[in-house]
Motif scaffolding. Structure first.
Motif, PDB file in Angstrom:
ATOM      1  N   GLN A 385       0.825  -1.209   0.000  1.00  0.00           N
ATOM      2  CA  GLN A 385       0.000   0.000   0.000  1.00  0.00           C
ATOM      3  C   GLN A 385       0.863   1.265   0.000  1.00  0.00           C
ATOM      4  N   LEU A 386       1.946   1.248   0.771  1.00  0.00           N
ATOM      5  CA  LEU A 386       2.865   2.385   0.783  1.00  0.00           C
ATOM      6  C   LEU A 386       3.527   2.567  -0.580  1.00  0.00           C
ATOM      7  N   THR A 387       3.856   1.468  -1.242  1.00  0.00           N
ATOM      8  CA  THR A 387       4.476   1.528  -2.562  1.00  0.00           C
ATOM      9  C   THR A 387       3.534   2.158  -3.581  1.00  0.00           C
ATOM     10  N   ILE A 388       2.265   1.773  -3.539  1.00  0.00           N
ATOM     11  CA  ILE A 388       1.268   2.363  -4.443  1.00  0.00           C
ATOM     12  C   ILE A 388       1.169   3.867  -4.211  1.00  0.00           C
ATOM     13  N   GLU A 389       1.105   4.270  -2.950  1.00  0.00           N
ATOM     14  CA  GLU A 389       1.006   5.692  -2.634  1.00  0.00           C
ATOM     15  C   GLU A 389       2.247   6.445  -3.120  1.00  0.00           C
ATOM     16  N   THR A 393       2.279   9.486  -5.916  1.00  0.00           N
ATOM     17  CA  THR A 393       2.618  10.834  -5.438  1.00  0.00           C
ATOM     18  C   THR A 393       4.047  11.256  -5.729  1.00  0.00           C
ATOM     19  N   GLY A 394       4.965  10.295  -5.883  1.00  0.00           N
ATOM     20  CA  GLY A 394       6.377  10.627  -6.016  1.00  0.00           C
ATOM     21  C   GLY A 394       6.987  11.120  -4.717  1.00  0.00           C
ATOM     22  N   ASP A 395       6.385  10.749  -3.609  1.00  0.00           N
ATOM     23  CA  ASP A 395       6.843  11.193  -2.285  1.00  0.00           C
ATOM     24  C   ASP A 395       7.965  10.266  -1.801  1.00  0.00           C
ATOM     25  N   ARG A 396       9.167  10.821  -1.635  1.00  0.00           N
ATOM     26  CA  ARG A 396      10.304  10.004  -1.218  1.00  0.00           C
ATOM     27  C   ARG A 396      10.169   9.521   0.219  1.00  0.00           C
ATOM     28  N   GLY A 397       9.515  10.295   1.060  1.00  0.00           N
ATOM     29  CA  GLY A 397       9.307   9.862   2.438  1.00  0.00           C
ATOM     30  C   GLY A 397       8.442   8.618   2.509  1.00  0.00           C
ATOM     31  N   ILE A 398       7.388   8.584   1.716  1.00  0.00           N
ATOM     32  CA  ILE A 398       6.519   7.399   1.672  1.00  0.00           C
ATOM     33  C   ILE A 398       7.271   6.228   1.061  1.00  0.00           C
ATOM     34  N   ALA A 399       8.074   6.508   0.041  1.00  0.00           N
ATOM     35  CA  ALA A 399       8.871   5.445  -0.581  1.00  0.00           C
ATOM     36  C   ALA A 399       9.844   4.848   0.427  1.00  0.00           C
ATOM     37  N   LEU A 400      10.435   5.692   1.268  1.00  0.00           N
ATOM     38  CA  LEU A 400      11.351   5.184   2.294  1.00  0.00           C
ATOM     39  C   LEU A 400      10.606   4.304   3.292  1.00  0.00           C
ATOM     40  N   GLN A 401       9.407   4.717   3.682  1.00  0.00           N
ATOM     41  CA  GLN A 401       8.614   3.898   4.602  1.00  0.00           C
ATOM     42  C   GLN A 401       8.284   2.547   3.974  1.00  0.00           C
ATOM     43  N   ALA A 402       7.980   2.541   2.681  1.00  0.00           N
ATOM     44  CA  ALA A 402       7.700   1.277   1.992  1.00  0.00           C
ATOM     45  C   ALA A 402       8.930   0.380   2.015  1.00  0.00           C
ATOM     46  N   MET A 403      10.090   0.953   1.702  1.00  0.00           N
ATOM     47  CA  MET A 403      11.327   0.171   1.682  1.00  0.00           C
ATOM     48  C   MET A 403      11.663  -0.362   3.067  1.00  0.00           C
ATOM     49  N   VAL A 404      11.563   0.484   4.077  1.00  0.00           N
ATOM     50  CA  VAL A 404      11.896   0.085   5.454  1.00  0.00           C
ATOM     51  C   VAL A 404      10.989  -1.034   5.939  1.00  0.00           C
ATOM     52  N   ALA A 415      17.900   0.505   3.981  1.00  0.00           N
ATOM     53  CA  ALA A 415      16.766   0.983   3.184  1.00  0.00           C
ATOM     54  C   ALA A 415      17.089   2.324   2.532  1.00  0.00           C
ATOM     55  N   GLU A 416      17.701   3.232   3.280  1.00  0.00           N
ATOM     56  CA  GLU A 416      18.033   4.545   2.734  1.00  0.00           C
ATOM     57  C   GLU A 416      19.032   4.434   1.584  1.00  0.00           C
ATOM     58  N   LYS A 417      20.055   3.616   1.762  1.00  0.00           N
ATOM     59  CA  LYS A 417      21.044   3.430   0.703  1.00  0.00           C
ATOM     60  C   LYS A 417      20.406   2.819  -0.543  1.00  0.00           C
ATOM     61  N   LEU A 418      19.594   1.778  -0.330  1.00  0.00           N
ATOM     62  CA  LEU A 418      18.930   1.128  -1.456  1.00  0.00           C
ATOM     63  C   LEU A 418      18.017   2.099  -2.189  1.00  0.00           C
ATOM     64  N   LEU A 419      17.219   2.841  -1.436  1.00  0.00           N
ATOM     65  CA  LEU A 419      16.265   3.747  -2.069  1.00  0.00           C
ATOM     66  C   LEU A 419      16.984   4.794  -2.903  1.00  0.00           C
TER      67      LEU A 419
END
Length: 435
Positions: A385-389, A393-404, A415-419
């Protein structure tokens, strides 16, 4: 659908090496589902492959003697206009992007896989905006069409369509088809005499029942340590004691979660020796397209089964036929959860047995959902769900939460390095993140 004049079907990503299989399916099922127009669509970068595979499709149809018109085009809107079914089988970034999805995580000590973990996340971020753009065309030009999505990660993409469009969509995967074929072969019966029950989401499901000719065979299968795998997943074996206590047969993708260290070691060794699965697929596809060029070839070559994803097109044609014919049979599909699982949101995409009618699929509640699998299901669904959001949106903060929050990513630091590295590597396909 106008049964008198036949059907119009658009295949988005028609230059795929899989296309001969779906063409074969339309030919074999013509008496049940008459296709009038088959439009194979691709983009400029895929035109070379579209021409090769499209000409093979035309030879196959000509050989069959059926009145199916095959159109090859780069004009997606022309293909979609007034279509009855739109099948999506695209790979944004082509195999080079898949290679990066697999290689980069491994260099950080994390599983690198096409649809699971950081690689699957990047594939979703690239794909969702493109799929939603296709959906806008369908809403405008073919509002009554059914969209059948094979594009991976199929569950996440299907859920994105459900949340952000009005298109009637269904997600498909070849894994359940392979399970059914595997069980039929195991017991020497027809596929119609086998009914496995699936609990979970795409590439994260468990077989919790296996009925063969009316008899439950799951305990017998677990006792014998019987499992199934696929060509695109390493063959590391399951622990017998674990399977017995699990009380279900896990999909081969669950090896990445239950045997992470061993799977990573196999991946790392394979990458160092012969490359990852993306490298293997690239070599297989090169061979396939050389075969497809042969003007004497007028049928799907046997070598296509080595590609991975075998029988996915069989699933597509079966689903189209069932909707067209109101067949009311049972198929395993990716659909909105509704009230099937009370521990997941209603709009979550799940992979479950469904009865397929002219109005589409109706999900069947499983007989049992073991408590010990609910936690992993919920965790991966939160990541999805975080990945879809993030994709929308292109929101890097949400993308980081998805990765974490993906269970295969060990820490925030990793996660930060990978993202950062993977977003930069995909910059050309992620305009939302580089405004």
């Amino acid at each position: 659908m106008t049964q008198q004049s036949g059907l119009k079907i658009a295949v988005i990503g028609g230059g795929s090496s899989y296309t001969p299989e779906i063409v074969e399916g339309f030919i074999r099922n013509y008496d049940k589902m008459p296709v009038r127009e088959l439009w194979l669509v691709d983009i400029e970068q895929g035109k070379h492959k579209l021409d090769i595979v499209g000409n093979l499709a035309k030879r196959m149809v000509q050989q069959s003697g059926l009145p199916i018109e095959v159109h090859l085009t780069l004009d997606r809107r022309a293909a979609i206009k007034d279509a009855d079914f739109v099948s999506t089988q695209i790979r944004v970034g082509l195999l080079e992007a898949r290679k990066r999805d697999e290689h980069i995580p491994i260099t950080h000590g994390v599983i690198g896989q096409e649809t699971t973990g950081p690689g699957g996340m990047m594939k979703a971020l690239r794909t969702i905006p493109v799929i939603l753009d296709i959906c806008r065309d369908i809403e405008e030009l073919a509002p009554n069409a059914w969209m059948l999505n094979f594009t991976n990660p199929a569950g996440i993409v299907t859920e994105a369509v459900t949340k952000h469009s009005k298109v009637k969509s269904i997600g498909l995967c070849n894994s359940p088809v392979n399970v059914q074929k595997f069980l039929a072969e195991q017991y020497g019966v027809s596929e119609q005499e086998v009914l496995p029950e699936f609990v979970g989401i795409n590439h994260l499901h468990w077989v919790t029942s296996a009925v063969v000719k009316g008899e439950e065979k799951l305990p017998e299968l677990l006792e014998g340590g019987v499992t199934y795998t696929a060509k695109n997943v390493p063959t590391t074996g399951w622990d017998q004691r674990f399977l017995q206590s699990l009380g279900a047969i896990p999909t081969y993708y669950l090896k990445y979660f239950y045997m992470t260290d061993m799977m990573f070691d196999e991946m790392k060794e394979a990458m160092d020796k012969n490359g990852t699965r993306a490298d293997v697929v690239s070599r297989v596809e090169t061979e396939l397209f050389e075969l497809y060029k042969d003007e004497n070839l007028k049928e799907k070559p046997k070598q296509l089964e080595q590609r991975g994803g075998a029988y996915y097109s069989e699933a597509a044609v079966n689903l189209m036929t069932s909707i067209y014919s109101d067949r009311r049979d049972i198929q395993t599909l990716n659909v909105a959860n509704g009230n099937i699982y009370d521990f997941l949101p209603q709009d979550a995409s799940i992979e479950v047995n469904c009865v397929v009618t002219a109005q589409g699929p109706t999900a069947l509640p499983p007989k049992r959902v073991p408590d010990h699998i609910k936690g992993l299901l919920h965790a991966v669904k939160v990541y999805e769900q975080l990945t879809i959001e993030a994709a929308v949106t292109g929101d890097r903060g949400i993308a980081l939460q998805a990765m974490v929050h993906h269970p295969l990513v060990p820490s925030v630091a990793v996660a930060e390095k990978l993202l950062d590295e993977m977003l930069e590597a995909n910059k050309a396909y992620l305009p939302n993140f580089f405004k």
